[in-house]
Structure formats: structure tokens, C-alpha cells
Design a protein around this motif. Structure first.
Motif, short mmCIF file in Angstrom:
data_model
loop_
_atom_site.label_atom_id
_atom_site.label_comp_id
_atom_site.label_asym_id
_atom_site.label_seq_id
_atom_site.Cartn_x
_atom_site.Cartn_y
_atom_site.Cartn_z
N VAL B 114 0.82 -1.21 0.00
CA VAL B 114 0.00 0.00 0.00
C VAL B 114 0.86 1.26 0.00
CG1 VAL B 114 -1.99 -1.08 1.09
CG2 VAL B 114 -0.26 0.03 2.51
N ARG B 115 2.13 1.11 0.35
CA ARG B 115 3.02 2.26 0.29
C ARG B 115 3.75 2.34 -1.05
NH1 ARG B 115 2.60 1.73 5.68
NH2 ARG B 115 2.86 3.63 6.89
N GLY B 116 3.41 1.44 -1.95
CA GLY B 116 3.95 1.52 -3.29
C GLY B 116 5.38 1.01 -3.43
N VAL B 117 5.81 0.12 -2.51
CA VAL B 117 7.14 -0.47 -2.64
C VAL B 117 7.11 -1.47 -3.80
CG1 VAL B 117 8.85 -1.93 -1.47
CG2 VAL B 117 7.58 -0.19 -0.19
N SER B 118 8.15 -1.51 -4.60
CA SER B 118 8.16 -2.35 -5.79
C SER B 118 8.15 -3.83 -5.38
CB SER B 118 9.40 -2.08 -6.63
OG SER B 118 10.52 -2.67 -6.01
N PRO B 119 7.55 -4.69 -6.21
CA PRO B 119 7.43 -6.11 -5.86
C PRO B 119 8.77 -6.74 -5.50
CG PRO B 119 6.10 -5.62 -7.77
CD PRO B 119 6.87 -4.37 -7.45
N ASP B 120 9.83 -6.38 -6.19
CA ASP B 120 11.14 -7.01 -5.91
C ASP B 120 11.62 -6.67 -4.52
OD1 ASP B 120 11.14 -8.20 -8.30
OD2 ASP B 120 12.52 -6.78 -9.30
N ASP B 121 11.57 -5.37 -4.18
CA ASP B 121 12.00 -4.96 -2.84
C ASP B 121 11.13 -5.61 -1.78
OD1 ASP B 121 13.71 -3.43 -4.19
OD2 ASP B 121 12.85 -1.47 -3.63
N ARG B 122 9.84 -5.68 -2.10
CA ARG B 122 8.88 -6.26 -1.19
C ARG B 122 9.27 -7.71 -0.88
NH1 ARG B 122 3.24 -6.59 -3.69
NH2 ARG B 122 3.73 -4.60 -4.68
N ASP B 123 9.47 -8.50 -1.94
CA ASP B 123 9.81 -9.91 -1.76
C ASP B 123 11.05 -10.06 -0.91
OD1 ASP B 123 7.68 -10.50 -3.27
OD2 ASP B 123 8.79 -10.97 -5.10
N GLN B 124 12.01 -9.18 -1.16
CA GLN B 124 13.28 -9.29 -0.44
C GLN B 124 13.08 -9.02 1.05
OE1 GLN B 124 16.35 -6.65 -1.87
NE2 GLN B 124 17.67 -7.38 -0.20
N LYS B 125 12.32 -7.97 1.37
CA LYS B 125 12.10 -7.64 2.77
C LYS B 125 11.26 -8.71 3.46
CE LYS B 125 12.88 -2.76 2.93
NZ LYS B 125 12.39 -1.42 2.86
N VAL B 126 10.25 -9.21 2.74
CA VAL B 126 9.42 -10.27 3.32
C VAL B 126 10.30 -11.47 3.64
CG1 VAL B 126 7.58 -11.93 2.83
CG2 VAL B 126 7.26 -9.52 2.26
N ALA B 127 11.21 -11.79 2.71
CA ALA B 127 12.10 -12.92 2.94
C ALA B 127 12.95 -12.68 4.18
CB ALA B 127 12.99 -13.14 1.72
N THR B 128 13.45 -11.45 4.35
CA THR B 128 14.29 -11.15 5.50
C THR B 128 13.55 -11.35 6.82
OG1 THR B 128 15.33 -9.46 4.14
CG2 THR B 128 15.83 -9.42 6.49
N VAL B 129 12.34 -10.80 6.92
CA VAL B 129 11.65 -10.90 8.20
C VAL B 129 11.12 -12.31 8.46
CG1 VAL B 129 11.03 -8.48 8.43
CG2 VAL B 129 9.48 -10.04 7.27
N THR B 130 10.71 -13.00 7.41
CA THR B 130 10.23 -14.37 7.65
C THR B 130 11.37 -15.23 8.17
OG1 THR B 130 10.54 -14.83 5.31
CG2 THR B 130 8.30 -14.38 6.04
N GLU B 131 12.58 -14.95 7.67
CA GLU B 131 13.73 -15.69 8.16
C GLU B 131 14.01 -15.33 9.63
OE1 GLU B 131 18.25 -15.99 6.63
OE2 GLU B 131 16.72 -15.63 5.09
N LEU B 132 13.93 -14.04 9.91
CA LEU B 132 14.17 -13.56 11.26
C LEU B 132 13.22 -14.22 12.26
CD1 LEU B 132 15.76 -11.34 12.89
CD2 LEU B 132 13.83 -9.84 12.43
N LEU B 133 11.99 -14.46 11.82
CA LEU B 133 10.98 -15.03 12.72
C LEU B 133 10.76 -16.52 12.49
CD1 LEU B 133 8.72 -11.95 12.60
CD2 LEU B 133 9.37 -13.07 14.71
N HIS B 134 11.60 -17.13 11.68
CA HIS B 134 11.54 -18.57 11.43
C HIS B 134 10.19 -19.02 10.88
CE1 HIS B 134 15.16 -18.23 13.69
NE2 HIS B 134 14.53 -17.92 14.81
#
Lengths: 327, 388, 319
Positions: B114-134
């Protein structure tokens, strides 16, 4: 192969059983699944039959229920029979099955009828029904959202008006709309009839969807607000997807209502080439002898669309019907 | 790991200045005159019973509610009146509020989308936090297919993925079973340490508050009772209400009357608290230069009704009357073995008093004597304020 | 309603600028969401109703409003034998007037379809294949009512109609007739058809109420030794009773709106010599068939509304 032959298996019959299984498309157990001992029947045959067959009282209940349900659709069976038989056989009684001639001549004639061609009438009905349903769904859910979530001036008044319109007979709006459509130059046009249907349907749709939206947890919207979504984004990405089941109910019921409507087309569509299917049906009666075959074929074609829709989306239709009046 | 990328977040101090919140045209008061400071990177817990206004306080900070009076600042910027999205806060709801029609990955990516972050950046950040939280194995599931603990992690992931300046949690562990709650408590603390993000955490569970908080705010009926680090809250509960609320079983309060340098507890006996009663006079002397709470003590110091508070673990139980010290007399009502200790319910003067024992040395209906040190006693005045 | 809105209302007097921004943003959002739908609703539903309410007090030159005439239209319409035919009512001879016919529908159709609906709902409730059974009974409700009217004509036809064939088989030759065209009995034939269609709807409402009953209640009653009759009166009936109000009111609304079936069987006249005309038919004839009498059409349509509106508001209040 009986249970006993499983019982006395040695390795060679095992192999047989296995090949049999392949030949018989998996009807038998494969080798390693065959138990060492035969399964002990825990119930006798007579017990199983007694369980599978309902008790006498229950059996009677089934007979009564099925008989009633069948009697209930006898008129429609008659309609189908009449639609596929020549007029002489219909007049003799559609229930006489000997010497029955099956013909689709009635359908052909009804489709190309001179005063009420069903082909054209059905096409017109689609032209009116589809936009009337789609627009009502979209505008309805949009208007229902503030009713479910916001306070605004005149909300109670609007609510009361919606209830009033839901109670009103369609005849009550006919005079005003007749004059209005003439004024706008929309009388006797698809657009005019579509607009009347939209205005008429919005009342119940807004009320129905409002009740549904009230059931969506507020936290989801608050979470989305915190996530940074605007009101419109919340509506598009949270509210709309979550109200899909209710929207399907609205679509089915509104489609049925608009498709089946007779009074509005009768009043607002005057050119024969614009007639809708329900409007065209009574015109098929004929002068001297009632043309039962044509009426039956035309009726079947007209009712097929809502009935098929009902059978496909029965769950949504029934749930919507119950919710619309009971909530 | 992308943790380092996540750790450079901009932090924010929060301050609430005389914030009040009324509902129903002023008939219902949720918050009354709240003054609260949260420092950069602090883990602050608001603790209180249900209906005390703690959740409203959190929602005021989030921007889901607007204050009826007062102001809220993030650093030096006034934020009340702003919408949540203009405040860059993240929040975890009690029931997680996961979007049921989206997958885990879509849920977590939603604030970015909703903040208009590009899909690539989005995927990368989602991957980072999902890893952080297992929860990297769960990304394609819908919330309905997840366990309670996994939902909790998704909600956390969604909150931290967009690097908020303030992190708000509303009873986030209350829907989990005891074992999982313990686990997530540690996990949450770890996360907060790693990210060093300003966090406000609301709970009714004092164990959570005590174990996780840098600072605890105790609330009751819309007002703040005390703001203190966990250990101080236990050691110096500023009001009788806080004293009863913190600690399990709660602190015992003995009603009594001050008379000639000692406190008369009626039939239960008399206790002398020389240090405490002197201290009272000392307060009176310094009243002029101290804060409002001391002033109220001054106003109340003339009155003689007081309460003496002693925690169950500070009571010593004996079956013979000790010759000296503060002695209270009572009869054993029940003996409850709790595992690590034995809980005594002692009937003193129409009042049940709790005491903790390490050994089973007394029986029901036995007459017992409870003693305590002066240092372990708290003296509360008639208004429930701590005198000494 | 929502807390947020209370705040917004409270904060309206607040001097903080941001709050005003939120208010404006909310006002814009409200407009975007509400205006498209509500304006169509206002133009094509509310407007025409108001138009009719006002117009019922004016004289009309076909479709043009003339001067104010007070209650003239009302008095004229209520005295019209097409609406209430007093002398025929006293002799119990049809036509008795559209309003009387409508009320007769209410009196016969509504109780009958309610009881039948409850009966079928109970009968089907615990059978296998109940969904199919229910759909068979309900299907008629999804069929265009104009088709229902034509089907009724077909059933009641003296030669091709199965109803008369049944009479012949039962040896009741003297009753064989063209039912929809026989003035003194036609209305009952049509009401029977209405019950046939509408029972499915009543059954649907009762079925959903029945399926909401916790089965353990019925099981515990069985354990307590209650027979089927006791179980119905002590447990099932009290729990489905609230639905009965909805079923009855929906039945009345449906019957008061009756138009298509009557039109199919009797045309715009409502049967031979208006024998089974209903209010809807009279509105249509007054408004759109010569002699056009817009004033009377509006009055009659408003009468329809007045009978039904309190009931609909009662349902709304109930929930």
C-alpha cells in the motif's frame, strides 16, 4: 473372489491377487496390504441390512417425503412434456405416454415466433439483466460500507427510506418513473429499464451487504490503517475480497429478480422488438386455440436461466434469501 | 542475514501530555489526564486489569483514536489528529488481525504494497523478516492453516517489515497456551533487543510485564497508578492498589489505627514501626518542597486510619508467640501445597491473610503467630498512598 | 456507531488542524462511497414514491399534474367498486373488489403456506437427500411468476389440464371446468397456485431455523423420555416461533404485491369481469390503460404500501 480366498493365501495366490488387482483397476488390495488372517466380520449380514434399511416408520417418512416432492414438481413435468409434444397430443393430455411423439418444433417456433420471438426476447433480457446486476453489486457494496462503519448525518433517515422502499410495491414507483423516463428521453430504451432496476434493487442490496459487512472484524481494517492503507485501499483490498460470498448471493438473487421481472418491462418497454422474455410469453397464447406447446417451450427457455443459476449457486441463493429477510 | 539492514531504524521517543479520552459524549472516561514518556528504544509495558484504559492508551498512540484533550508527541512533533499511516507506527493486535484472504507472504507484504514499494523490494524484505521469525516455510499458506504461534509470528513480521519508528503490541500473547507464551516472551524480547525499537506493550499479565519491561506503567480506572522499573514496582508499590495488584499471591494489608507511635490492629495485636512512623514526620517537614503526592500525605497525616502491608513471602510463621517484634495472631484456615512453596490462608481479625511457607509445619485450625521485619512493611495512609 | 466516529464528532470542535483534515478526508470518502448509489436510489425509488404521495392529492390530465384537489382521488378510489365492491361482498359474489381479493389472499394463502412450509421443513429435516427434496419444493420460487401464471392456466385447462384429469379419474366430472376463467371459483384456484409456489420459501426459512437448533437439545429431550409430539411443542416450536413472524410478514408482502400470476391468468382486467383482480392490476390499469387515471393509480399503490409498511418496519425493529 470371496473373502475366503484371501483367507487361504499362499505366496502364489498372493501374486495372482496382485496381478488381478492391476487387471481389475485396483479393485483388490495389493500384496503387502493383505493381512495374515481374514478380517473377522463384526456384524452379520442381517444386521448390516437392518442398519442400511431405515426402520418401518422412517421408511414411511421417506415415501411420504419423496411423494410430496415429486407431486410438487408435477406442473413443471407437465410443462416439459408439453414443450416437446405436438399440440394435438397436449390437448389429449400430456400424461398419456403411449404413442408419444417427441419434437423440438415448439422450441423452434417459439424462438422464431412472429409476434413474440423468444430468441430476440431472451437476448434483450440478458442485455437488461447483466448490467442491472453488476452495477447494483458495485454501487451497493460501496454504499453499504459507510452504513456499516461510519457515522454520518441523515444515516437513520436514509435507513428508514431504504426500509420503506423495500416494503413498497413496484407499482408505486411506476408512475413517477414513467414520467421521469419520458422526460429524460429514456422511455422505451434498455438504459431506462436498467436504471429503474438499479434504483429499485439498491435498497435491499445496501441493507443486505451492510449486515454482512458488520460481521467483518473491525481489527482487520484497523490493522490495514496502521499498515498505511487509505480508506479506498482498505475498501478495495480488504472489504471487497472479504465480502465475495455476500456479493455472490446478491448477484444470484438480483439476477433472478431482474430476469423474472414482468411489471417493469410491461410498463417501460413498448416497442415489440425490445420486449423482454417474461413480457413476450403471454403474447404466444394464440387466437382460437391456446398454443400450449409454444407457451411451454417459451416458458422453459425463460425459466431455464434462473433455475440453472439457482441449481449451480443454490447455497448462495438460499443463504442470501434467508439472510435478506431474517437479518 | 539482513538484520543489520533492519537495525539502522530511526527511533522515536513518545510523550503523552495530559491526554484524556471520553466516550459517549463524556459519560465514559477511558483515560484521564495521562502523562507518559517513552524513551528511544525503550520497552514500555502498560499493565492493568481489563477495562482500565490501557488499550485505549495504546490506540491513542497508534492514531486509531484521537484524544479528547491533551497532546501526543513523537520526538518533538505533535501527532495527535494525524492518521495512523502518518505516524509510522506498527501494531500487533490481540487476535492478530491477519487478512484471512491473503497468504502469509501477502499479509506481510501488505504494508509495503500500500506504500507503493516495488514487488522485488517487497519480496526481499518479506524474505528477511520471515527468516528472522523462522516462518520462511509458511509463506504460501493462508492464516487459517497456521497454528496460534505461527499466526503470532506472522503478525509480528507484518509489523516489523516496514521498519516502523514505534512498535505497539496489544495483549499479543493472550491467545497462546502457557508454554508457547513463555517461548514467545523470550522471542519478543530478543527481537526488541536486536531491533532496539521503541516499544509499547499492553498486557494484564504481570508476569509478562515484569519479565520483559524496561519500565512498567500500572493503570487502573483510566489513571496511571505508578511508573517504575519492574523491580522497583515490586519493592516500592506507591499505592495500596498497586501493592495488591503486583505480586502473587497479593500483598496482605492490615487495617489499623495509629496511636502513640504504634499501630493498633485490633484483636490481632499492635505493631510498632518506629522507622516508618518517624519517616511520616520527616515527610511533613519537607512537604513544602516536594511534589503533589507528598502534599496529599500532608493532608492525610492528621488522620489516624492506616494500613500496614506485608508480602506473603515476608511473613514468618510460628506456633509459639515470639517475645518481641511485630506479631500478628491468627488461626490457620487452609493449607495449600503449591509445589515450590506452601500457601497458608490465615484468619486474622475477619480477614484472610496469605503467607508462604517452605515446609509443612502447621495444620488447619492451629493458632499461629505471624511476624515480619520493619523493613518489609509498607505503611499506607487512608487514601491508599504510600507513607513509608 | 464506531468509536472513531465518536472521536471525530468530539474533535470537530477541537482547534487541532489535523483533526479537520481527517474530517474533510472522511467527508470526501463518504461522498465517493455513497453518492453514486444513493443518487440512483433517490431518483428511481424514493423520488417516484414521493411523487405518488404528492400526486395523489392532485388532479391529472393523463400524465400531467393539474390542480390540487385534496382527498378527491382518495374518496373516489375507495368508493370505486373495482377496489371495494360492497354490494357483492354482502352477497359474497365475485368480483368483490381488488382490495377485498388481496385480503382474501392474505387470509387463505398466508396461513396455508406457513403451515405447509413448517410441515415440509420438519418432514425433510432429518432425511438423507433433504437438499434435493427441498430444492424440488423451492424451485418454483425461482421461476418467473409470469411462467407460474401460465402453468396454472395449463393445469386448470378443461382438456389439457391435469387438475381436471384428476377430477375425472376421481369421478367428479361435475367439477371439471376452466378454473381460471370461472368467476366464482377462479380466485381459489389461483390462491392454491400461490400456495404451491410460496410454500418453498416458507420452508426455506423454517429449515434454516431448524438447522440452527442445537441437536443436543433434542437428544437430551429424547433421553428425558419426551415423545415426538412433546419434543415439537417443548423444544422445536419455541425455537422456531420467532421465524414465524418473518414467514407470515414475508407472505403478506408477497401476496400484497401479487401481479404477474393474476395478469397471466386474467390479463389486465384481472379475470372475466375483474373476478379476481388485485390492487397491483388496478394500479396498472388506472395508470397505463385507457381511461388513464393517474390520481387513482397513485392512491391504490399507496394503499398497498400502507398495508405492508408497518409490517416491514416491524421486521426491521425485531432485528
Amino acid at each position: 473372489m470371496t473373502e475366503d480366498s484371501f483367507n487361504s493365501t499362499d505366496s502364489s495366490t498372493d501374486r495372482n491377487a496382485n496381478t488381478d488387482a492391476r487387471a481389475d483397476g485396483g479393485r483388490y488390495l495389493s500384496v503387502d496390504e493383505i493381512p495374515e488372517t481374514a478380517p473377522v466380520a463384526d456384524r452379520t449380514w442381517s444386521e448390516r441390512i437392518a442398519d442400511a434399511v431405515p426402520s418401518k416408520r422412517r421408511g414411511l417418512k421417506y415415501v411420504i417425503a419423496i411423494t410430496i416432492a415429486l407431486l410438487w414438481i408435477v406442473p413443471f413435468i407437465g410443462l416439459v412434456m408439453a414443450s416437446i409434444r405436438p399440440l394435438s397430443e397436449i390437448i389429449g393430455g400430456w400424461w398419456h405416454l403411449e404413442g408419444m411423439t417427441i419434437t423440438f418444433e415448439n422450441y423452434y417456433q417459439a424462438w422464431n415466433h412472429s409476434t413474440a420471438p423468444m430468441g430476440q426476447a431472451l437476448r434483450n433480457t440478458f442485455i437488461v439483466t447483466i448490467p442491472a446486476v453488476l452495477v447494483v453489486m458495485l454501487l451497493g457494496v460501496m454504499a453499504a460500507y459507510p452504513f456499516a462503519r461510519f457515522e454520518f448525518p441523515l444515516k437513520r433517515t436514509l435507513f428508514f427510506l431504504i426500509l420503506l422502499v423495500m416494503a413498497a410495491p413496484p407499482e408505486l414507483v411506476a408512475m413517477g418513473n414513467y414520467n421521469a423516463l419520458r422526460e429524460f428521453g429514456l422511455f422505451d430504451t434498455y438504459m431506462g429499464l436498467i436504471l429503474v432496476h438499479i434504483g429499485w434493487g439498491l435498497g435491499w442490496v445496501v441493507l443486505f451487504l451492510r449486515n454482512y459487512l458488520l460481521g467483518i472484524p473491525k481489527e482487520l481494517e484497523e490493522a490495514a490503517r496502521i499498515d498505511g492503507a487509505s480508506r479506498y485501499q482498505i475498501f478495495r483490498t480488504i472489504i471487497l475480497p472479504l465480502s465475495t460470498p455476500a456479493l455472490v448471493s446478491v448477484a444470484v438473487i438480483q439476477f433472478t429478480w431482474v430476469w423474472n421481472a414482468f411489471f417493469f418491462p410491461l410498463v417501460f418497454m413498448r416497442s415489440p422488438e425490445l420486449y423482454l422474455a417474461p413480457q413476450a410469453l403471454p403474447l404466444m397464447r394464440g387466437r382460437v386455440q391456446v398454443e400450449w406447446g409454444l407457451i411451454a417451450a417459451g416458458s422453459i427457455m425463460t425459466m431455464a436461466v434462473p433455475v440453472i443459476l439457482f441449481l449451480l449457486l443454490e447455497r448462495y441463493y438460499k443463504r442470501g434469501m434467508v439472510a435478506a429477510v431474517a437479518d | 542475514m539482513g538484520e543489520s539492514a533492519l537495525r539502522v531504524w530511526y527511533m522515536t521517543a513518545i510523550s503523552m501530555d495530559g491526554v484524556s479520552k471520553y466516550f459517549d459524549a463524556g459519560n465514559t472516561v477511558a483515560n484521564y489526564q495521562l502523562n507518559l514518556e517513552v524513551e528511544d528504544g525503550e520497552f514500555l509495558v502498560i499493565l492493568g486489569p481489563s477495562g482500565c484504559g490501557k488499550t485505549t492508551a495504546l490506540r491513542l498512540i497508534a492514531g486509531l483514536e484521537q484524544p479528547s484533550e491533551g497532546a501526543i508527541y513523537f520526538d518533538d512533533e505533535r501527532v495527535d489528529g494525524r492518521s495512523p499511516s502518518e505516524r509510522n507506527v506498527a501494531m500487533v493486535f490481540q487476535n492478530y488481525a491477519l487478512y484471512p484472504h491473503m497468504t502469509v507472504a501477502q499479509n506481510i507484504g501488505y504494508p509495503l504494497k500500500v506504500r507503493g514499494v516495488s514487488p522485488d523490494d517487497r519480496d526481499q524484505k518479506v524474505a528477511t523478516v520471515t527468516e528472522l521469525l523462522h516462518i520462511e516455510d509458511q509463506v504460501d499458506k493462508k492464516p487459517a492453516a497456521l497454528s496460534g504461534g505461527q499466526r503470532q509470528r506472522v503478525a509480528l513480521a507484518r509489523a516489523i517489515v516496514r521498519e516502523p519508528s514505534v512498535f505497539l503490541l496489544d495483549e499479543p500473547l493472550s491467545n497462546l497456551d502457557a508454554k508457547l507464551r513463555q517461548e514467545m516472551r523470550i522471542e519478543l524480547k530478543r527481537l526488541q533487543n536486536e531491533l532496539a525499537i521503541t516499544t509499547v506493550y499492553v498486557t494484564h499479565n504481570q508476569e509478562e510485564a515484569m519479565s520483559m519491561a524496561d519500565t512498567v506503567v500500572v493503570m487502573n480506572r483510566g489513571t496511571i497508578q505508578q511508573i517504575a522499573p519492574p523491580q522497583e514496582l515490586y519493592k516500592r508499590p506507591r499505592t495500596a492498589w498497586v501493592a495488591r495488584f503486583i505480586g502473587s499471591p497479593p500483598m496482605n494489608l492490615f487495617r489499623g489505627t495509629r496511636r502513640n507511635g504504634s499501630i493498633d490492629l485490633g484483636e490481632a495485636g499492635t505493631v510498632e514501626l518506629p522507622g516508618k512512623i518517624d519517616a511520616d514526620e520527616a515527610v511533613v517537614e519537607t512537604a513544602g518542597q516536594d511534589d503533589a503526592s507528598t502534599a496529599s500525605v500532608v493532608a492525610n497525616s492528621a488522620r489516624d486510619d492506616v494500613a500496614v502491608g506485608v508480602r506473603p513471602e515476608d511473613l514468618t510463621v510460628s506456633t509459639t508467640r515470639p517475645s518481641s517484634g511485630n506479631v500478628i495472631e491468627g488461626r490457620v484456615e487452609t493449607v495449600e501445597p503449591m509445589g515450590e512453596y506452601i500457601l497458608l490462608n490465615v484468619f486474622v481479625n475477619d480477614q484472610i491473610v496469605n503467607a508462604k511457607l517452605s515446609e509443612w509445619t502447621v495444620e488447619k485450625d492451629e493458632r499461629v503467630y505471624l511476624t515480619f521485619d520493619d523493613d518489609d512493611a509498607y505503611l499506607y495512609d487512608d487514601g491508599g498512598e504510600l507513607v513509608a | 456507531m464506531s468509536l472513531r466516529d465518536h472521536i471525530d464528532a468530539l474533535a470537530a470542535d477541537n482547534e487541532v488542524g489535523g483533526v479537520l483534515n481527517i474530517d474533510r478526508e472522511k467527508a470526501v470518502a463518504l461522498a465517493v462511497f455513497l453518492i453514486p448509489g444513493l443518487s440512483l436510489f433517490a431518483i428511481f425509488s424514493v423520488g417516484p414514491i414521493v411523487y405518488s404521495a404528492v400526486g395523489s392529492f392532485y388532479a391529472w390530465d393523463t400524465f400531467t399534474m393539474e390542480e390540487f384537489v385534496g382527498l378527491d382521488n382518495w374518496i373516489r378510489s375507495l368508493r370505486d367498486p373495482l377496489i371495494v365492491h360492497w354490494s357483492n361482498i354482502q352477497e359474497f359474489r365475485y368480483p368483490m373488489g381488488a382490495l377485498t381479493h388481496n385480503l382474501l389472499w392474505v387470509v387463505i394463502h398466508v396461513p396455508a403456506s406457513t403451515f405447509l412450509g413448517l410441515g415440509l421443513a420438519l418432514l425433510f429435516a432429518d432425511l438423507k437427500g433433504r437438499r434435493i427434496l427441498r430444492s424440488m419444493v423451492f424451485a418454483g420460487f425461482t421461476v418467473p411468476p409470469i411462467v407460474i401464471g401460465l402453468v396454472l392456466m395449463f393445469i386448470y385447462d378443461p382438456q389439457a389440464g391435469i387438475f381436471n384429469e384428476v377430477l375425472r379419474v376421481l369421478g367428479q366430472e361435475q367439477w371439471v371446468r376452466n378454473w381460471t376463467q370461472s368467476p366464482q371459483v377462479a380466485i381459489y384456484a389461483l390462491i392454491a397456485g400461490g400456495i404451491w409456489v410460496h410454500t418453498g420459501f416458507s420452508m426455506l426459512l423454517y429449515s434454516s431455523a431448524l438447522s440452527a437448533i442445537d441437536p443436543s437439545l433434542i437428544e437430551s429431550a429424547k433421553v428425558d423420555g419426551a415423545g415426538a409430539w412433546r419434543r415439537f411443542w417443548d423444544i422445536i416450536w419455541p425455537l422456531v416461533k420467532p421465524v414465524t413472524a418473518v414467514v407470515v410478514i414475508m407472505g403478506i408482502i408477497w401476496v400484497m404485491r401479487m401481479f404477474d400470476i393474476v395478469y397471466a391468468a386474467g390479463g389486465a382486467a384481472g379475470g372475466p369481469n375483474h373476478a379476481y383482480s388485485v390492487l397491483g392490476i388496478e394500479v396498472y390499469r388506472a395508470a397505463f390503460r385507457p381511461e388513464i387515471d393517474y390520481g387513482m393509480a397513485m392512491v391504490v399503490a399507496l394503499i398497498q404500501l400502507f398495508i405492508v409498511a408497518p409490517l416491514a418496519l416491524y421486521i426491521a425493529r425485531m432485528n
